[in-house]
Design a protein around this motif. Structure first.
Motif, PDB file in Angstrom:
ATOM      1  N   LYS A  60       0.819  -1.262   0.128  1.00 38.46           N
ATOM      2  CA  LYS A  60       0.113   0.166  -0.163  1.00 38.46           C
ATOM      3  C   LYS A  60       0.905   1.203   0.001  1.00 38.46           C
ATOM      4  O   LYS A  60       0.496   2.325  -0.669  1.00 38.46           O
ATOM      5  CB  LYS A  60      -0.974  -0.247   1.282  1.00 38.46           C
ATOM      6  CG  LYS A  60      -2.171   1.072   1.108  1.00 38.46           C
ATOM      7  CD  LYS A  60      -2.990   1.034   2.442  1.00 38.46           C
ATOM      8  CE  LYS A  60      -3.799  -0.161   2.386  1.00 38.46           C
ATOM      9  NZ  LYS A  60      -4.581  -0.379   3.539  1.00 38.46           N
ATOM     10  N   ASN A  61       2.043   1.218   0.630  1.00 36.48           N
ATOM     11  CA  ASN A  61       2.741   2.359   0.737  1.00 36.48           C
ATOM     12  C   ASN A  61       4.200   2.356   0.058  1.00 36.48           C
ATOM     13  O   ASN A  61       4.945   3.105   0.185  1.00 36.48           O
ATOM     14  CB  ASN A  61       3.270   2.848   2.268  1.00 36.48           C
ATOM     15  CG  ASN A  61       1.809   3.070   3.239  1.00 36.48           C
ATOM     16  OD1 ASN A  61       1.065   3.670   2.435  1.00 36.48           O
ATOM     17  ND2 ASN A  61       1.671   2.402   4.332  1.00 36.48           N
ATOM     18  N   ASN A  62       4.310   1.245  -0.651  1.00 34.65           N
ATOM     19  CA  ASN A  62       5.645   1.057  -1.216  1.00 34.65           C
ATOM     20  C   ASN A  62       5.419   1.059  -2.840  1.00 34.65           C
ATOM     21  O   ASN A  62       4.848   0.334  -3.520  1.00 34.65           O
ATOM     22  CB  ASN A  62       6.325  -0.318  -1.205  1.00 34.65           C
ATOM     23  CG  ASN A  62       7.666  -0.610  -1.064  1.00 34.65           C
ATOM     24  OD1 ASN A  62       8.121   0.234  -2.268  1.00 34.65           O
ATOM     25  ND2 ASN A  62       8.418  -1.271  -0.390  1.00 34.65           N
ATOM     26  N   LYS A  63       6.081   2.317  -3.439  1.00 36.90           N
ATOM     27  CA  LYS A  63       5.795   2.325  -4.618  1.00 36.90           C
ATOM     28  C   LYS A  63       6.451   1.343  -5.565  1.00 36.90           C
ATOM     29  O   LYS A  63       5.802   0.884  -6.700  1.00 36.90           O
ATOM     30  CB  LYS A  63       6.452   3.759  -5.120  1.00 36.90           C
ATOM     31  CG  LYS A  63       5.698   4.918  -4.525  1.00 36.90           C
ATOM     32  CD  LYS A  63       4.166   4.937  -5.084  1.00 36.90           C
ATOM     33  CE  LYS A  63       3.555   6.297  -4.588  1.00 36.90           C
ATOM     34  NZ  LYS A  63       2.145   6.221  -4.697  1.00 36.90           N
ATOM     35  N   ASP A  64       7.799   0.946  -5.335  1.00 37.19           N
ATOM     36  CA  ASP A  64       8.247  -0.035  -6.245  1.00 37.19           C
ATOM     37  C   ASP A  64       7.375  -1.530  -6.102  1.00 37.19           C
ATOM     38  O   ASP A  64       7.493  -2.200  -7.088  1.00 37.19           O
ATOM     39  CB  ASP A  64       9.683  -0.320  -5.442  1.00 37.19           C
ATOM     40  CG  ASP A  64      10.676   0.826  -5.435  1.00 37.19           C
ATOM     41  OD1 ASP A  64      10.553   1.471  -6.531  1.00 37.19           O
ATOM     42  OD2 ASP A  64      11.642   0.857  -4.812  1.00 37.19           O
ATOM     43  N   GLN A  66       4.299  -1.690  -5.742  1.00 35.14           N
ATOM     44  CA  GLN A  66       3.083  -1.597  -6.699  1.00 35.14           C
ATOM     45  C   GLN A  66       3.596  -1.688  -7.845  1.00 35.14           C
ATOM     46  O   GLN A  66       2.662  -2.159  -8.647  1.00 35.14           O
ATOM     47  CB  GLN A  66       2.677  -0.043  -6.231  1.00 35.14           C
ATOM     48  CG  GLN A  66       1.869   0.039  -4.843  1.00 35.14           C
ATOM     49  CD  GLN A  66       1.525   1.434  -4.546  1.00 35.14           C
ATOM     50  OE1 GLN A  66       1.599   2.501  -5.366  1.00 35.14           O
ATOM     51  NE2 GLN A  66       0.825   1.659  -3.345  1.00 35.14           N
ATOM     52  N   SER A  67       4.541  -1.152  -8.267  1.00 31.52           N
ATOM     53  CA  SER A  67       5.196  -1.181  -9.664  1.00 31.52           C
ATOM     54  C   SER A  67       5.270  -2.724 -10.140  1.00 31.52           C
ATOM     55  O   SER A  67       4.741  -3.410 -11.142  1.00 31.52           O
ATOM     56  CB  SER A  67       6.233  -0.325  -9.889  1.00 31.52           C
ATOM     57  OG  SER A  67       6.870  -0.758 -11.193  1.00 31.52           O
TER      58      SER A  67
END
Length: 116
Positions: A60-64, A66-67
């Motif tokens: 939820k808070n980790n962009k890497d 999520q990608s």
């Protein structure tokens, strides 16, 4: 004599098992000490298991992550599309040969039958 030996073994078994439970309980308590989690298990849906819940909270808070998760979803979608195309080709090929076999068997001319 055998009765005394069996009684002694039974008493020894009970004493040794009761000591093991204490050690096991202490081991679990020591393992649980100083453990903290910021993941509230109560927020999980009834159908969601703990591992999926932890993963969802983590990305939820980790962009890497999520990608990476979206790339994995894209690869899975591509796989489903490719499998659909592959299955269509296989079905069409099987249909072609079934029709060809049916037509070859329906030939009544003896000269053509020998040829095919």
């Amino acid at each position: 004599m055998i009765k005394k030996l069996i009684n002694a073994a039974f008493i020894f078994l009970i004493v040794s098992c009761s000591d093991g439970k204490t050690d096991g309980t202490q081991m679990v308590e020591k393992a649980a000490e100083n453990t903290e989690s910021d993941f509230p298990i109560k927020r999980l849906r009834n159908t969601q298991d703990i591992l999926d819940g932890i993963y969802t909270e983590y990305i939820k808070n980790n962009k890497d992550m999520q990608s990476l998760d979206s790339k994995i979803a894209d690869i899975q979608n591509d796989k489903h599309q490719i499998m659909k195309i592959y299955n269509d080709v296989i079905v069409n090929s099987e249909n072609y040969y079934e029709i060809a076999e049916y037509r070859a068997k329906s030939i009544r001319d003896s000269v053509l039958k020998k040829k095919y």
